[in-house]
Write a protein that holds these residues in place. Structure first.
Motif, PDB file in Angstrom:
ATOM      1  N   ARG A 162      43.361  39.390  46.644  1.00 14.53           N
ATOM      2  CA  ARG A 162      44.326  38.128  47.011  1.00 14.53           C
ATOM      3  C   ARG A 162      45.525  38.652  47.169  1.00 14.53           C
ATOM      4  NH1 ARG A 162      41.866  34.354  42.731  1.00 14.53           N
ATOM      5  NH2 ARG A 162      39.901  34.364  43.357  1.00 14.53           N
ATOM      6  N   ILE A 163      46.001  39.518  46.259  1.00 14.90           N
ATOM      7  CA  ILE A 163      47.247  39.991  46.249  1.00 14.90           C
ATOM      8  C   ILE A 163      47.474  40.724  47.618  1.00 14.90           C
ATOM      9  CG2 ILE A 163      48.940  41.381  44.981  1.00 14.90           C
ATOM     10  CD1 ILE A 163      47.844  40.327  42.526  1.00 14.90           C
ATOM     11  N   THR A 179      45.982  40.808  50.288  1.00 16.55           N
ATOM     12  CA  THR A 179      46.189  39.764  51.394  1.00 16.55           C
ATOM     13  C   THR A 179      47.478  38.987  51.573  1.00 16.55           C
ATOM     14  OG1 THR A 179      43.927  39.604  51.405  1.00 16.55           O
ATOM     15  CG2 THR A 179      44.781  37.666  52.620  1.00 16.55           C
ATOM     16  N   ARG A 180      47.856  38.599  50.474  1.00 15.06           N
ATOM     17  CA  ARG A 180      49.281  37.819  50.245  1.00 15.06           C
ATOM     18  C   ARG A 180      50.187  38.743  50.754  1.00 15.06           C
ATOM     19  NH1 ARG A 180      51.307  32.602  50.026  1.00 15.06           N
ATOM     20  NH2 ARG A 180      53.217  32.542  48.881  1.00 15.06           N
ATOM     21  N   ARG A 227      54.184  33.871  44.810  1.00 16.70           N
ATOM     22  CA  ARG A 227      53.287  33.622  43.677  1.00 16.70           C
ATOM     23  C   ARG A 227      51.773  33.804  44.295  1.00 16.70           C
ATOM     24  NH1 ARG A 227      55.147  27.860  41.259  1.00 16.70           N
ATOM     25  NH2 ARG A 227      52.992  27.572  42.229  1.00 16.70           N
ATOM     26  N   GLN A 228      51.029  34.475  43.516  1.00 19.34           N
ATOM     27  CA  GLN A 228      49.506  34.411  43.667  1.00 19.34           C
ATOM     28  C   GLN A 228      48.946  34.394  42.594  1.00 19.34           C
ATOM     29  OE1 GLN A 228      47.847  34.351  46.932  1.00 19.34           O
ATOM     30  NE2 GLN A 228      46.336  33.991  45.272  1.00 19.34           N
ATOM     31  N   ARG A 278      53.279  37.602  40.182  1.00 19.96           N
ATOM     32  CA  ARG A 278      54.202  37.269  41.022  1.00 19.96           C
ATOM     33  C   ARG A 278      54.343  38.734  41.616  1.00 19.96           C
ATOM     34  NH1 ARG A 278      52.781  33.186  39.614  1.00 19.96           N
ATOM     35  NH2 ARG A 278      54.012  31.727  38.343  1.00 19.96           N
ATOM     36  N   ASP A 309      41.429  39.765  41.456  1.00 21.26           N
ATOM     37  CA  ASP A 309      42.887  39.293  41.899  1.00 21.26           C
ATOM     38  C   ASP A 309      43.407  40.207  42.918  1.00 21.26           C
ATOM     39  OD1 ASP A 309      42.846  37.051  40.219  1.00 21.26           O
ATOM     40  OD2 ASP A 309      43.182  38.339  38.648  1.00 21.26           O
TER      41      ASP A 309
END
Length: 86
Positions: A26-27, A29-30, A55-56, A60, A23
Motif C-alpha cells: 500500500r505504501i 502504491t501511494r 498518510r497511509q 507516514r 503494509d
C-alpha cells in the motif's frame, strides 16, 4: 501535467524494507501516485521544513519536491509515532 521522478534516499529505502509486507504494498502504491500529483489531497507541508507528508494507515511518508527538476525525493517512511523524531 508532466510526470515527476520519484527517488528514495538510502535510509528511506531501508525503512521501507522494514515495513511489514501487508503494509509495504500500500505504501509503494501511494508513493507511486506522487509521480503524477506530488501534492495530493491530504498532503501537508511540514512547518520549519520544505518537506511534505502523506498518510497511509499508521505510516507516514515524508518527501521533498523539486519543481524545477520534476523530482520527488522520499526522505523518511515510518510509523506515525516515530517518523517525526530525529
Amino acid at each position: 501535467m508532466a510526470s515527476y521522478s520519484v527517488l528514495f534516499t538510502r535510509s528511506a529505502a531501508k525503512e521501507l524494507e522494514r515495513v511489514p509486507a501487508k503494509d509495504r504494498q500500500r505504501i509503494v502504491t501511494r508513493i507511486g501516485t506522487l509521480a503524477e500529483n506530488p501534492r495530493p489531497v491530504g498532503a501537508e507541508k511540514l512547518s520549519g521544513d520544505d518537506k511534505y507528508r502523506i498518510r497511509q494507515g499508521a505510516y507516514r511518508i515524508l518527501y521533498e519536491i523539486v519543481d524545477a527538476e520534476l523530482i520527488v525525493t522520499v526522505v523518511r517512511i515510518g510509523n506515525r509515532r516515530e517518523v517525526y523524531r530525529r
